[in-house]
Design a protein around this motif. Sequence first.
Motif, PDB file in Angstrom:
ATOM      1  N   ILE A   7      38.806   3.312  73.995  1.00 53.29           N
ATOM      2  CA  ILE A   7      39.500   2.609  75.067  1.00 53.29           C
ATOM      3  C   ILE A   7      40.152   1.397  74.416  1.00 53.29           C
ATOM      4  O   ILE A   7      39.474   0.458  73.995  1.00 53.29           O
ATOM      5  CB  ILE A   7      38.521   2.186  76.197  1.00 53.29           C
ATOM      6  N   GLY A   8      41.474   1.467  74.293  1.00 56.68           N
ATOM      7  CA  GLY A   8      42.229   0.483  73.515  1.00 56.68           C
ATOM      8  C   GLY A   8      42.590   1.112  72.176  1.00 56.68           C
ATOM      9  O   GLY A   8      41.700   1.530  71.421  1.00 56.68           O
ATOM     10  N   GLY A   9      43.886   1.210  71.926  1.00 55.56           N
ATOM     11  CA  GLY A   9      44.356   1.847  70.681  1.00 55.56           C
ATOM     12  C   GLY A   9      45.092   0.853  69.797  1.00 55.56           C
ATOM     13  O   GLY A   9      46.159   1.151  69.263  1.00 55.56           O
ATOM     14  N   ASN A  11      44.830  -2.434  66.691  1.00 55.22           N
ATOM     15  CA  ASN A  11      44.620  -2.484  65.237  1.00 55.22           C
ATOM     16  C   ASN A  11      43.285  -1.900  64.797  1.00 55.22           C
ATOM     17  O   ASN A  11      43.235  -1.050  63.909  1.00 55.22           O
ATOM     18  CB  ASN A  11      44.675  -3.944  64.760  1.00 55.22           C
ATOM     19  N   MET A  12      42.210  -2.373  65.430  1.00 61.85           N
ATOM     20  CA  MET A  12      40.878  -1.950  64.987  1.00 61.85           C
ATOM     21  C   MET A  12      40.664  -0.469  65.256  1.00 61.85           C
ATOM     22  O   MET A  12      40.209   0.269  64.376  1.00 61.85           O
ATOM     23  CB  MET A  12      39.809  -2.752  65.726  1.00 61.85           C
ATOM     24  N   PRO A  35      47.395   1.457  77.297  1.00 59.37           N
ATOM     25  CA  PRO A  35      48.476   1.352  78.282  1.00 59.37           C
ATOM     26  C   PRO A  35      49.882   1.449  77.679  1.00 59.37           C
ATOM     27  O   PRO A  35      50.756   2.066  78.267  1.00 59.37           O
ATOM     28  CB  PRO A  35      48.255  -0.025  78.926  1.00 59.37           C
ATOM     29  N   GLY A  36      50.100   0.851  76.519  1.00 67.84           N
ATOM     30  CA  GLY A  36      51.448   0.821  75.925  1.00 67.84           C
ATOM     31  C   GLY A  36      51.827   2.183  75.351  1.00 67.84           C
ATOM     32  O   GLY A  36      51.102   2.741  74.521  1.00 67.84           O
ATOM     33  N   ALA A  68      37.425  -0.829  72.637  1.00 70.33           N
ATOM     34  CA  ALA A  68      38.173  -1.556  71.595  1.00 70.33           C
ATOM     35  C   ALA A  68      39.298  -2.391  72.199  1.00 70.33           C
ATOM     36  O   ALA A  68      40.383  -2.485  71.631  1.00 70.33           O
ATOM     37  CB  ALA A  68      38.717  -0.563  70.568  1.00 70.33           C
ATOM     38  N   ILE A  94      33.101  -2.996  70.089  1.00 72.16           N
ATOM     39  CA  ILE A  94      33.421  -3.725  68.850  1.00 72.16           C
ATOM     40  C   ILE A  94      33.920  -5.137  69.165  1.00 72.16           C
ATOM     41  O   ILE A  94      34.409  -5.837  68.283  1.00 72.16           O
ATOM     42  CB  ILE A  94      34.467  -2.965  67.985  1.00 72.16           C
ATOM     43  N   PRO A 118      32.706  -5.337  63.329  1.00 76.29           N
ATOM     44  CA  PRO A 118      33.423  -4.853  62.144  1.00 76.29           C
ATOM     45  C   PRO A 118      34.191  -6.006  61.490  1.00 76.29           C
ATOM     46  O   PRO A 118      34.114  -7.138  61.966  1.00 76.29           O
ATOM     47  CB  PRO A 118      34.393  -3.822  62.727  1.00 76.29           C
ATOM     48  N   THR A 120      38.086  -7.102  59.154  1.00 75.64           N
ATOM     49  CA  THR A 120      39.461  -6.628  58.896  1.00 75.64           C
ATOM     50  C   THR A 120      39.627  -5.790  57.621  1.00 75.64           C
ATOM     51  O   THR A 120      40.511  -4.937  57.613  1.00 75.64           O
ATOM     52  CB  THR A 120      40.482  -7.789  58.843  1.00 75.64           C
TER      53      THR A 120
END
Length: 271
Positions: A7-9, A11-12, A35-36, A68, A94, A118, A120
């Motif tokens: 859920i959320g696509g 950077n991480m 969403p984007g 995410a 995360i 996590p 970077t």
Amino acid sequence: MDNIAFIGGGNMASCIIGGMLANGFQAQQICVSNPGQEKRERLQQAYGIATTADNHAAVANADIVVMAVKPQIMGTVVKELAASIGPETAVVSIAAGIQLADFQLWLGSSQAIVRVMPNTPSMVRCGAAGLFANNLVSEEQKRSIETMFNAVGISCWVDNEALIDAVTAVSGSGPAYFFLMMETMQRIGEELGLSEQTARELTIQTALGAAKMASAGDLDTTQLRKQVTSPGGTTEAAIATFQSLDIEDSFRQAMQSVVKRAREMASEFSS
Ligand SMILES: NC(=O)c1ccc[n+]([C@@H]2O[C@H](COP(=O)([O-])OP(=O)(O)OC[C@H]3O[C@@H](n4cnc5c(N)ncnc54)[C@H](OP(=O)(O)O)[C@@H]3O)[C@@H](O)[C@H]2O)c1
């Protein structure tokens, strides 16, 4: 083969997915909700995974749901999604600073939940993640989740949730300490007469070389430092200067301030 929903696509998520696919996970296992449209298309093209704008559809058949999104919207997103997440599903967060107690409040006290910190360098598959599971997470779920994070570096389980703040102080925020040190060495190298490019190249290669020697594990870092510090030599002069400035205390204060800020953030995001 577990079905994994992100859920959320951003950077991480994107870098974890890239690592997973390069390490034996299958594209059919993964679905991302974001969403984007642009990010969805980018993920689809890069990895051949399913994407959707519907969080509920993404989690429908998921064995593991990785949350995410940014910490600021986590509460809203999780609460809205709670009824669609199955009782057997493990939820992985995360997000920095959001505690298990909040997830338990939003998802119910019988949900298996894992908190992960996590960092970077996961972007270059050299990440270091700290993980903590509540007591509803099975050994099998733990192994699956650990494998996901090992795909972008290393992962370590900690025994209690408060230790996630210590992980944040060491590896979560740690890359920035090294960047600051490298930035400083480069600038002073230039002050000492090196060109910008030479100072940069020497600094980066030195950091890489030191990290490789330390990770080879033949000697611990104290032994490695002593090995390059000849009595009466140049390195000894530098180390003595650092020690006279109490570098250990600077690090202690900096890392304690991470823990303090992590605790403040936990109460800011708490419901
Ligand atoms: N980056 C790091 O180094 C790092 C390190 C440790 C922990 N983390 C944690 O990782 C999480 C993600 O960070 P990030 O750097 O990947 O951020 P990011 O790039 O901004 O990714 C967040 C994604 O969430 C999407 N999103 C927004 N609202 C959503 C919703 N209602 N449902 C589903 N997706 C939604 C955003 O989509 P749109 O852009 O399309 O709106 C965006 O793609 C954060 O909680 C952060 O604390 C990050």
